[in-house]
Design a protein around this motif. Structure first.
Motif, short mmCIF file in Angstrom:
data_model
loop_
_atom_site.label_atom_id
_atom_site.label_comp_id
_atom_site.label_asym_id
_atom_site.label_seq_id
_atom_site.Cartn_x
_atom_site.Cartn_y
_atom_site.Cartn_z
N GLN A 88 0.87 -1.17 0.00
CA GLN A 88 0.00 0.00 0.00
C GLN A 88 0.91 1.22 0.00
O GLN A 88 1.74 1.39 0.90
N LYS A 89 0.78 2.06 -1.00
CA LYS A 89 1.69 3.18 -1.19
C LYS A 89 1.23 4.41 -0.40
O LYS A 89 0.09 4.84 -0.50
N LEU A 90 2.17 4.97 0.37
CA LEU A 90 1.89 6.12 1.20
C LEU A 90 2.87 7.24 0.91
O LEU A 90 4.05 6.99 0.61
N LYS A 91 2.41 8.48 1.00
CA LYS A 91 3.27 9.64 0.83
C LYS A 91 3.76 10.08 2.21
O LYS A 91 2.96 10.54 3.04
N LEU A 92 5.05 9.94 2.44
CA LEU A 92 5.59 10.24 3.76
C LEU A 92 6.66 11.33 3.70
O LEU A 92 7.50 11.34 2.80
N ASP A 93 6.62 12.22 4.66
CA ASP A 93 7.69 13.20 4.84
C ASP A 93 8.92 12.49 5.40
O ASP A 93 8.80 11.65 6.29
N PHE A 94 10.08 12.88 4.91
CA PHE A 94 11.34 12.35 5.43
C PHE A 94 11.97 13.42 6.32
O PHE A 94 12.15 14.55 5.88
N ASP A 95 12.35 13.05 7.53
CA ASP A 95 12.71 14.05 8.53
C ASP A 95 13.85 13.55 9.41
O ASP A 95 13.68 12.63 10.20
N THR A 96 15.03 14.18 9.29
CA THR A 96 16.16 13.78 10.13
C THR A 96 16.07 14.37 11.53
O THR A 96 16.93 14.09 12.37
N GLY A 97 15.02 15.15 11.79
CA GLY A 97 14.85 15.74 13.11
C GLY A 97 13.85 15.00 13.98
O GLY A 97 13.49 15.48 15.06
N SER A 98 13.36 13.83 13.56
CA SER A 98 12.46 13.02 14.37
C SER A 98 12.70 11.55 14.03
O SER A 98 13.47 11.23 13.13
N SER A 99 12.02 10.66 14.76
CA SER A 99 12.37 9.23 14.63
C SER A 99 11.19 8.28 14.63
O SER A 99 11.38 7.08 14.86
N ASP A 100 10.00 8.77 14.37
CA ASP A 100 8.83 7.89 14.33
C ASP A 100 8.39 7.63 12.90
O ASP A 100 8.50 8.51 12.03
N LEU A 101 7.88 6.43 12.65
CA LEU A 101 7.27 6.07 11.38
C LEU A 101 5.78 5.90 11.64
O LEU A 101 5.34 4.89 12.17
N TRP A 102 5.01 6.92 11.33
CA TRP A 102 3.57 6.87 11.58
C TRP A 102 2.81 7.42 10.38
O TRP A 102 3.31 8.22 9.61
N PHE A 103 1.55 6.98 10.26
CA PHE A 103 0.74 7.42 9.12
C PHE A 103 -0.74 7.16 9.39
O PHE A 103 -1.12 6.42 10.31
N ALA A 104 -1.57 7.80 8.57
CA ALA A 104 -3.01 7.63 8.67
C ALA A 104 -3.40 6.18 8.40
O ALA A 104 -2.72 5.48 7.63
N SER A 105 -4.45 5.73 9.02
CA SER A 105 -4.89 4.34 8.83
C SER A 105 -6.41 4.27 8.82
O SER A 105 -7.10 5.23 9.17
N THR A 106 -6.92 3.13 8.42
CA THR A 106 -8.37 2.92 8.42
C THR A 106 -8.92 2.80 9.84
O THR A 106 -10.14 2.76 10.03
N LEU A 107 -8.04 2.75 10.82
CA LEU A 107 -8.47 2.75 12.21
C LEU A 107 -8.85 4.16 12.66
O LEU A 107 -9.35 4.34 13.77
N CYS A 108 -8.58 5.12 11.80
CA CYS A 108 -8.77 6.54 12.13
C CYS A 108 -10.05 7.05 11.48
O CYS A 108 -10.10 7.26 10.27
N SER A 109 -11.07 7.30 12.28
CA SER A 109 -12.33 7.78 11.74
C SER A 109 -12.26 9.26 11.38
O SER A 109 -13.02 9.74 10.54
N GLY A 110 -11.33 9.99 12.01
CA GLY A 110 -11.27 11.42 11.78
C GLY A 110 -10.14 11.87 10.87
O GLY A 110 -9.94 13.07 10.70
N CYS A 111 -9.40 10.94 10.30
CA CYS A 111 -8.31 11.32 9.41
C CYS A 111 -8.88 11.91 8.12
O CYS A 111 -10.01 11.64 7.73
N SER A 112 -8.06 12.69 7.45
CA SER A 112 -8.51 13.42 6.26
C SER A 112 -8.99 12.48 5.16
O SER A 112 -8.41 11.43 4.92
#
Length: 384
Positions: A88-112
């Protein structure tokens, strides 16, 4: 105390990942949002929000009181990352100033509704883990959810058993963005879930790259944009001359380096400072004292919100030079003009009111950067 909402300026440069194969390396292209409208009210605040715990004017119990609006006209940088089987292809920001891999999911009723949401039930390799995670930023933006384990493919490199963070709730700031989540490239000590191995950790430990580094080239919109991350190697076609190796302090989870000083304007000297090398921050943000030195050398006016008004005539400005590890790196005068608003121009440098600087994209798009987490160190070279 509350942080002023006016301190904002975040406009990312279009990024693509580097592409020169070593033994085991992988080129990873990033896509750029074509609807670029810089918002000079939205970038320093994002940086301040990100590092708000280190601001002198934020009380211990008052974090998260400054709202940060993610304006749709901002340029954002993301790479396509595949999660699960089938991918499943996701558009993710790459950030050397943080360390979490998180994204919107179907578990999220309020996501965009415009976000792609990862559906764990459609992945045959997904394993439910169920650890709670929560990310909050100094501007009040936040996301939280639960963890799982799955295959994450970055630029063709399939990381097995990668911990992923599935959003169950997201604040409006994230919902209004152009991306589905974030891929942190900092050190695992600042991962929200203790004991998490970052994707870079796993690329190394699983032997998917033989050289434990990643190279970054950020393109300029004035030159067609684009950019590249290269995991496991260096794109030598983008490099001119030798690399300067700089020790990095990772005690706070970031790549913090010392800058020896430099010159601005008509040869005015600027003091030495320490700064975080952060692909996730757009501007070159100095400490207050260094920002004043730089601004004074260009006759720039302090706007009182971390931004500076500067001449709109690049031909009247001189280059800005930073000395790092004994090598001078130049930010051209044209890059010191970040945004024109009517007859007024906002500078590409500013101050976030912190004791350290942030070497964001205004600097990084003028160098080729290699991050070496196992040393740790950062290497800079001039662009070809």
């Amino acid at each position: 105390m509350k942080i002023s909402l006016c301190i904002a300026l975040l406009a990312s440069t279009a990024t693509l990942l580097n592409a020169a194969p070593t033994d085991k390396s992988q080129s990873f292209p990033l896509a750029a949002n074509p609807n670029f409208k810089p918002n000079p009210k939205n970038a320093i605040a994002k940086a301040r929000a990100k590092y708000y715990k280190y601001l002198a004017d934020v009380s211990a119990d008052g974090g998260g009181s400054v709202p940060l609006t993610d304006v749709s006209g901002d340029l954002e940088y993301y790479g396509i990352v595949s999660v699960g089987t089938p991918p499943q292809k996701l558009k993710l920001d790459f950030d050397t100033g943080s360390s979490d891999l998180w994204f919107a999911s179907t578990l999220c009723s309020g996501c965009s509704g415009t976000q792609t949401k990862f559906n764990p039930t459609k992945s045959t390799t997904y394993k439910k883990e169920g650890k709670s995670w929560s990310i909050g930023y100094g501007d009040g933006s936040n996301a939280r959810g639960t963890t799982g384990i799955d295959t994450v493919t970055i630029g063709g490199l399939a990381i097995k058993n990668q911990r992923i963070e599935l959003a169950q709730t997201e604040s409006a700031q994230f919902q209004q963005g152009a991306t589905d989540g974030l891929l942190g490239l900092g050190f695992n000590t600042i991962s929200t879930v203790a004991g998490t191995k970052t994707p870079m950790d796993n690329l190394i430990s699983q032997g998917l790259i033989s050289n434990p580094v990643f190279g970054v080239w950020l393109g300029k919109a004035s030159q067609g944009g684009g950019g590249e991350y290269l995991f496991g190697g260096i794109n030598t076609s983008k490099v001119s001359g030798a690399f300067t190796k700089v020790p990095a302090d990772n005690s706070q989870g970031w790549y913090s380096i010392n800058v020896d000083g430099g010159s601005a304007g008509q040869g005015a000297s600027i003091d030495q400072f320490s700064g975080i090398v952060d692909t996730g921050t757009t501007l070159l943000l100095f400490t207050d004292s260094v920002a004043k030195q730089v601004a004074d050398s260009y006759g720039a006016t302090d706007n009182g919100d971390g931004t500076y008004t500067i001449s709109c005539d690049a031909s009247s400005l001189s280059d800005l030079t930073l000395s790092i590890g004994g090598t001078n790196f130049v930010i051209p005068a044209a890059d010191l003009i970040y945004y024109r608003q009517g007859s007024q121009c906002i500078a590409g440098f500013g101050s976030a009111g912190m004791s350290f600087a942030i070497l964001g994209d205004v600097f990084l798009k003028n160098v080729y950067t290699v991050f070496a987490p196992t040393v740790p160190e950062v290497r800079f070279a001039k662009l070809a």
